[in-house]
Design an enzyme around this catalytic site. Structure first.
Site, PDB file in Angstrom:
ATOM      1  N   ASP A 236    -109.417 -80.842 123.281  1.00 11.32           N
ATOM      2  CA  ASP A 236    -109.660 -82.254 122.823  1.00 11.32           C
ATOM      3  C   ASP A 236    -108.335 -82.890 123.548  1.00 11.32           C
ATOM      4  O   ASP A 236    -107.416 -82.600 122.672  1.00 11.32           O
ATOM      5  CB  ASP A 236    -110.003 -82.458 121.516  1.00 11.32           C
ATOM      6  CG  ASP A 236    -109.777 -83.846 121.200  1.00 11.32           C
ATOM      7  OD1 ASP A 236    -109.645 -84.893 121.861  1.00 11.32           O
ATOM      8  OD2 ASP A 236    -110.038 -84.231 119.979  1.00 11.32           O
TER       9      ASP A 236
ATOM     10  N   HIS B   1    -110.357 -83.596 114.417  1.00  8.07           N
ATOM     11  CA  HIS B   1    -110.659 -84.977 114.119  1.00  8.07           C
ATOM     12  C   HIS B   1    -112.368 -84.373 113.868  1.00  8.07           C
ATOM     13  O   HIS B   1    -112.754 -83.415 114.378  1.00  8.07           O
ATOM     14  CB  HIS B   1    -110.616 -85.593 115.504  1.00  8.07           C
ATOM     15  CG  HIS B   1    -111.153 -86.899 115.275  1.00  8.07           C
ATOM     16  ND1 HIS B   1    -112.607 -87.555 115.538  1.00  8.07           N
ATOM     17  CD2 HIS B   1    -110.390 -88.252 115.322  1.00  8.07           C
ATOM     18  CE1 HIS B   1    -112.563 -88.629 115.335  1.00  8.07           C
ATOM     19  NE2 HIS B   1    -111.464 -89.303 115.399  1.00  8.07           N
TER      20      HIS B   1
ATOM     21  N   LYS C 108    -107.150 -94.530 125.035  1.00  6.73           N
ATOM     22  CA  LYS C 108    -105.935 -93.701 124.618  1.00  6.73           C
ATOM     23  C   LYS C 108    -104.805 -93.913 125.785  1.00  6.73           C
ATOM     24  O   LYS C 108    -103.730 -93.564 125.581  1.00  6.73           O
ATOM     25  CB  LYS C 108    -106.204 -92.449 124.236  1.00  6.73           C
ATOM     26  CG  LYS C 108    -107.288 -92.329 123.086  1.00  6.73           C
ATOM     27  CD  LYS C 108    -107.010 -92.605 121.930  1.00  6.73           C
ATOM     28  CE  LYS C 108    -107.911 -92.115 120.974  1.00  6.73           C
ATOM     29  NZ  LYS C 108    -107.975 -92.652 119.501  1.00  6.73           N
TER      30      LYS C 108
ATOM     31  N   GLN D  25    -105.269 -87.490 122.634  1.00  6.32           N
ATOM     32  CA  GLN D  25    -103.969 -87.776 122.115  1.00  6.32           C
ATOM     33  C   GLN D  25    -102.677 -87.470 123.028  1.00  6.32           C
ATOM     34  O   GLN D  25    -101.737 -87.556 123.016  1.00  6.32           O
ATOM     35  CB  GLN D  25    -103.796 -87.406 120.767  1.00  6.32           C
ATOM     36  CG  GLN D  25    -104.558 -87.762 119.917  1.00  6.32           C
ATOM     37  CD  GLN D  25    -104.480 -89.493 119.683  1.00  6.32           C
ATOM     38  OE1 GLN D  25    -103.626 -89.913 119.983  1.00  6.32           O
ATOM     39  NE2 GLN D  25    -105.490 -90.120 118.932  1.00  6.32           N
TER      40      GLN D  25
ATOM     41  N   CYS E  10    -110.134 -89.910 110.346  1.00  2.87           N
ATOM     42  CA  CYS E  10    -111.200 -88.972 110.870  1.00  2.87           C
ATOM     43  C   CYS E  10    -110.680 -87.603 110.776  1.00  2.87           C
ATOM     44  O   CYS E  10    -111.022 -86.803 111.512  1.00  2.87           O
ATOM     45  CB  CYS E  10    -111.681 -89.333 112.009  1.00  2.87           C
ATOM     46  SG  CYS E  10    -112.593 -90.992 112.259  1.00  2.87           S
TER      47      CYS E  10
END
Length: 412
Positions: free
Chosen positions: A206, A133, A232, A209, A370
């Site tokens: 990260d 991202h 999320k 998700q 993104c």
């Protein structure tokens, strides 16, 4: 488990009607049609448990935290710090390692500014992947690091051998997405962390998700930094967290200056509060933290194993259904995937397709998500992305497929 993977063969089941009844917005008509909400990688909807937690806070405990002795302030502080405890427990870590932020993007920027920047020399590199991202690209550039991206294979998986070959004496940090927001690819982060540790290189993961779909145990993962976003996980927007090893927090400079992050202040010199407050200047997103904790409670009540199994089955159903549509090409077919279906349709711009789907009540995301470098890798300006959550069902996939066939007829 630390790496997301295929659902277990014998997994708990869930009652989809009961799940959906807890999300009022799913009953919202869209252009007179039933809503099929398939934009969960952008943001998830909020269950009643979260809505009630937010409402209850504003009705009965609304005040600023930490800085007063009156009853409402005590209630607000108790709920805010209780949320930190809850989030720490969910990720199997210590409360002082949870710093509240505005979300994954801000968390990565904190690591870039407060950890990496003071350690950078000209030519130093941050190793990422080609599926990151923008929020895991731009912050490193802003502090002057050279960004090196490992290639992505044709199926959307990471070229792990090439990634290993890019680790060098110039690599100051490795930063990797756990689950690709554009492809659904699940990266082998446990193996990647082990490889990084063999070279003495810190790792940021990260997890934006990942955290609503499978258990993440920060006590065993081995990362140096981990971050995620409440929205999320069926929680509020504008709230998230950064987790870091205690020794990193202690060595890092503060992110912002102001109230609550200080121990002493004079016109000549100031000293900093203890972690995590050292990185939480000003009035925090109190309700966001409370709503985040409520969303994690809700996830645990449903059961992460049941969620993972349901989404895995739906991903397989959706993949098979979309394969029957002429001219549709999937982007991202890695063996280990989360619930994301990205695709393009011959001779049709994704934005035009998305507009037609919306008229039939189907909410998807169209664009570069993104991830402009990843779109360039696959030779497309944008994709259509249908992303799954626990409240989705086969009827949503069927509604999507029907609307896609309509779009194909109209746009060719």
């Amino acid at each position: 488990m630390n790496d997301l993977g295929p659902a277990p063969i014998a997994a708990p089941t869930l009652d989809l009607d009961t799940i959906r009844a807890q999300f009022p917005i799913l009953a919202e008509p869209i252009h007179g049609k039933r809503l099929a909400y398939l934009d969960n990688a952008a943001t998830t909807q909020k269950p009643l448990a979260v809505l009630h937690a937010l409402d209850d806070y504003y009705r009965h405990a609304n005040a600023n935290v930490h800085r007063a002795v009156h009853e409402l302030a005590a209630r607000a502080t108790s709920r805010y710090e209780g949320a930190r405890d809850r989030i720490a427990a969910f990720f199997s870590t210590q409360r002082e390692q949870i710093v509240f932020t505005r979300g994954t993007t801000e968390s990565i920027n904190i690591v870039a500014r407060c950890f990496l920047l003071p350690r950078l020399s000209p030519g130093d590199e941050v190793l990422i992947t080609g599926m990151e991202h923008h929020s895991n690209i731009v912050p490193w550039q802003l502090v002057g690091a050279k960004v090196v991206a490992a290639p992505v294979l044709d199926d959307g998986s990471l070229d792990l051998d090439a990634w290993r070959g890019l680790i060098s004496p110039r690599t100051k940090l490795i930063s990797v997405v756990q689950v690709s927001n554009s492809l659904g690819t699940i990266n082998p982060i446990a193996d990647m962390i082990a490889a990084a540790k063999a070279h003495g290189i810190p790792v940021l993961v990260d997890g934006a998700q990942a955290i609503a779909h499978s258990r993440v145990d920060l006590s065993t993962l081995g990362a140096d930094f981990y971050c995620g976003s409440a929205h999320k996980t069926f929680g509020p927007t504008g709230c998230g967290f950064l987790w870091a090893r205690s020794e990193h927090y202690e060595s890092m400079i503060p992110w912002l200056g102001g109230g609550d992050m200080i121990r002493t202040v004079s016109f000549e010199h100031s000293t900093w509060n203890e972690v995590p407050y050292k990185f939480e200047a000003g009035t925090p997103d109190i309700s966001g933290a409370i709503g985040f904790a409520a969303s994690l409670d809700w996830i645990e009540q449903v059961g992460l194993d049941a969620i993972a199994a349901h989404e895995h089955e739906l991903l397989e159903y959706g993949t098979a259904a979309l394969a029957q549509i002429d001219g549709l090409r999937m982007i991202g077919t890695a063996r280990h995937k989360a619930g994301i279906l990205s695709f393009v349709i011959d001779q049709a711009h994704p934005h035009d397709v998305g507009a037609i789907l919306d008229q039939d009540g189907v909410a998807v995301r169209t664009g570069h998500h993104c991830t402009m470098p990843l779109m360039h890798r696959f030779g497309v300006p944008a994709t259509i992305r249908a992303s799954l959550a626990v409240y989705n069902g086969r009827d949503d996939i069927d509604q999507l497929a029907t609307a896609l066939r309509k779009a194909c007829r109209l746009l060719r």
